[in-house]
Structure formats: structure tokens, C-alpha cells
Motif scaffolding. Structure first.
Motif, mmCIF file in Angstrom:
data_model
loop_
_atom_site.group_PDB
_atom_site.id
_atom_site.type_symbol
_atom_site.label_atom_id
_atom_site.label_comp_id
_atom_site.label_asym_id
_atom_site.label_seq_id
_atom_site.Cartn_x
_atom_site.Cartn_y
_atom_site.Cartn_z
ATOM 1 N N ARG A 192 37.889 54.506 35.209
ATOM 2 C CA ARG A 192 38.349 54.388 36.597
ATOM 3 C C ARG A 192 38.224 52.939 37.010
ATOM 4 N NH1 ARG A 192 39.314 54.382 41.539
ATOM 5 N NH2 ARG A 192 39.070 55.847 43.200
ATOM 6 N N ASN A 193 39.345 52.326 37.383
ATOM 7 C CA ASN A 193 39.348 50.939 37.827
ATOM 8 C C ASN A 193 39.083 50.860 39.311
ATOM 9 O OD1 ASN A 193 39.968 50.191 35.234
ATOM 10 N ND2 ASN A 193 42.142 50.035 35.606
ATOM 11 N N GLY A 194 38.698 49.679 39.771
ATOM 12 C CA GLY A 194 38.508 49.451 41.192
ATOM 13 C C GLY A 194 39.834 49.186 41.879
ATOM 14 N N ASP A 195 39.889 49.524 43.143
ATOM 15 C CA ASP A 195 41.085 49.215 43.918
ATOM 16 C C ASP A 195 41.039 47.765 44.390
ATOM 17 O OD1 ASP A 195 42.441 51.763 43.845
ATOM 18 O OD2 ASP A 195 40.805 52.520 45.078
ATOM 19 N N ILE A 196 39.998 47.420 45.153
ATOM 20 C CA ILE A 196 39.828 46.049 45.639
ATOM 21 C C ILE A 196 38.511 45.536 45.077
ATOM 22 C CG2 ILE A 196 39.633 44.539 47.650
ATOM 23 C CD1 ILE A 196 41.042 46.811 49.256
ATOM 24 N N VAL A 197 38.581 44.433 44.387
ATOM 25 C CA VAL A 197 37.388 43.829 43.791
ATOM 26 C C VAL A 197 37.273 42.407 44.310
ATOM 27 C CG1 VAL A 197 36.243 43.148 41.653
ATOM 28 C CG2 VAL A 197 37.565 45.281 41.737
ATOM 29 N N LEU A 198 36.134 42.122 44.926
ATOM 30 C CA LEU A 198 35.848 40.778 45.416
ATOM 31 C C LEU A 198 34.820 40.160 44.488
ATOM 32 C CD1 LEU A 198 36.199 42.868 48.016
ATOM 33 C CD2 LEU A 198 35.963 40.738 49.246
ATOM 34 N N ILE A 199 35.001 38.901 44.142
ATOM 35 C CA ILE A 199 34.068 38.215 43.244
ATOM 36 C C ILE A 199 33.518 36.986 43.950
ATOM 37 C CG2 ILE A 199 33.692 37.105 41.022
ATOM 38 C CD1 ILE A 199 36.144 38.575 39.975
ATOM 39 N N ASP A 200 32.212 36.971 44.135
ATOM 40 C CA ASP A 200 31.541 35.794 44.673
ATOM 41 C C ASP A 200 31.089 34.951 43.487
ATOM 42 O OD1 ASP A 200 30.424 33.994 46.398
ATOM 43 O OD2 ASP A 200 28.850 35.313 47.141
ATOM 44 N N GLU A 201 31.103 33.640 43.661
ATOM 45 C CA GLU A 201 30.669 32.728 42.606
ATOM 46 C C GLU A 201 31.517 32.916 41.341
ATOM 47 O OE1 GLU A 201 27.746 30.669 42.930
ATOM 48 O OE2 GLU A 201 27.282 31.353 44.954
ATOM 49 N N ALA A 202 32.833 33.020 41.498
ATOM 50 C CA ALA A 202 33.718 33.272 40.361
ATOM 51 C C ALA A 202 33.646 32.167 39.308
ATOM 52 C CB ALA A 202 35.156 33.457 40.841
ATOM 53 N N HIS A 203 33.211 30.989 39.702
ATOM 54 C CA HIS A 203 33.072 29.896 38.732
ATOM 55 C C HIS A 203 31.957 30.186 37.717
ATOM 56 C CE1 HIS A 203 30.761 29.054 42.384
ATOM 57 N NE2 HIS A 203 29.835 28.602 41.560
ATOM 58 N N LEU A 204 31.148 31.230 37.958
ATOM 59 C CA LEU A 204 30.082 31.594 37.029
ATOM 60 C C LEU A 204 30.495 32.691 36.044
ATOM 61 C CD1 LEU A 204 26.998 31.652 39.449
ATOM 62 C CD2 LEU A 204 27.742 29.800 37.943
ATOM 63 N N LEU A 205 31.747 33.140 36.116
ATOM 64 C CA LEU A 205 32.210 34.161 35.177
ATOM 65 C C LEU A 205 32.178 33.641 33.746
ATOM 66 C CD1 LEU A 205 35.238 35.651 37.146
ATOM 67 C CD2 LEU A 205 32.990 36.699 36.795
ATOM 68 N N LEU A 206 31.890 34.538 32.822
ATOM 69 C CA LEU A 206 31.807 34.160 31.411
ATOM 70 C C LEU A 206 33.191 33.949 30.823
ATOM 71 C CD1 LEU A 206 29.058 36.698 30.272
ATOM 72 C CD2 LEU A 206 28.760 34.262 30.778
ATOM 73 N N THR A 207 33.297 32.961 29.938
ATOM 74 C CA THR A 207 34.567 32.672 29.277
ATOM 75 C C THR A 207 34.463 32.852 27.763
ATOM 76 O OG1 THR A 207 33.999 30.321 29.227
ATOM 77 C CG2 THR A 207 35.365 31.089 31.070
#
Length: 174
Positions: free
Chosen positions: A128-143
Motif C-alpha cells: 500500500r503506497n502513500g497518497d501524500i508524502v511530505l519529506i523534511d530534510e530531503a537533502h539527507l535522503l540516501l543515494t
């Protein structure tokens, strides 16, 4: 009751009673309008909010998420009604702050706040996926893959996009 929520290192601040500027209020409304206009889209819609440290990005995201959750719960006429929404943050101290705020608001549930890897893995497990997803500090996401954080894909942002209808992310370019 505590007025300010601060990490043990004093790094983060979310003042629940802080007065929002007109520009911040407009941005919250833009987030909500963007979500309402794009919730029925076949493709993932993405809104990026950039800003330097200390400009109130986290406060804006928290306020917008609270409004979205209230609409999802109460407004039967809204296209956001009964949507399943999440706020993600990669920083453990910030996650604690968001969850503490959730405990003080009837429209927020602590399990709507999580780390990106937890969201990805839960979405896969529950299919089940999310409808609305907000990401704080997106610059910290793993690459890249990170076994310590149980992230086995190559890019968290791409994986979250695959598992969301609307993505709103806050990014500090510095």
C-alpha cells in the motif's frame, strides 16, 4: 505543557505557538491546493520547497501536514478525504519531535511519521503506497544502499516517488 520542542543538542525548534508570516501561510495553502489538484493524477506529482536553515521549513511542513490530516479525516467534500498520508524525516531527533507533536493533536497519528527506509519497507510489506508524502530534510535522503539502515535499493528519493501519489519535499541546498 512545553511550548518549544528542542532536541537534546538544541538543534531543532518547532514552536507550536509561533506566528506564521504571511509568506509561510501562503506556502501552506499552496501545499494544500497542490495536493487537492493533483491527488487524482496518474503520475506522481512533486512539489519542492527550498530554503536555508532556520527559515521555518519544518514548521511549514508540520503545519501543512496537520491541515492535510484534518481534511483527510473530516472534509467529506475534499478530494483529500480518507487519504493515507505520511511525513518522513531521516533525522532521529526531528522524528521524535514530530511524534511528540502528534501525541498532542487529535488529527495526527504517531505512525504517520517515519524514516524514509521504514516508509519504503512498510509500503512494500503492506503493498500500500502513500497518497501524500511530505519529506523534511530531503537533502539527507540516501543515494546508495546502506545495510546499517536496512536500505537495499540505490536511491531513497526514487523509491519514495514510486510509492507515493503526491510528494512534497523540503530541501536545503546548502
Amino acid at each position: 505543557m512545553e511550548q518549544n520542542l528542542i532536541s537534546s543538542k538544541g538543534t531543532f525548534l518547532l514552536d507550536k505557538d509561533e506566528k506564521l508570516s504571511l509568506e509561510q501561510k501562503r506556502l501552506i495553502e499552496k501545499i494544500i491546493t497542490f495536493s487537492q489538484e493533483n491527488i487524482s493524477s496518474d503520475k506522481t506529482s512533486i512539489l519542492v520547497i527550498e530554503g536555508d536553515a532556520g527559515t521555518g521549513k519544518s514548521l511549514i511542513l508540520q503545519q501543512a501536514f496537520t491541515k492535510i490530516q484534518q481534511i483527510a479525516e473530516e472534509d467529506r467534500q475534499s478530494p483529500l478525504y480518507q487519504t493515507k498520508n505520511f511525513l518522513l524525516v531521516n533525522h532521529a531527533e526531528m522524528l521524535k519531535i514530530y511524534r511528540k507533536l502528534a501525541g498532542e493533536n487529535p488529527h495526527l497519528k504517531k505512525n504517520s511519521f517515519m524514516k524514509p527506509t521504514s516508509y519504503i519497507n512498510q509500503s512494500d510489506k503492506l503493498q500500500r503506497n502513500g497518497d501524500i508524502v511530505l519529506i523534511d530534510e530531503a537533502h539527507l535522503l540516501l543515494t546508495q544502499s546502506d545495510n546499517y539502515n536496512k536500505f537495499h535499493q540505490n536511491n531513497q528519493l526514487l523509491e519514495i516517488i514510486k510509492r507515493s501519489r503526491i510528494l512534497i519535499l523540503v530541501f536545503d541546498p546548502y
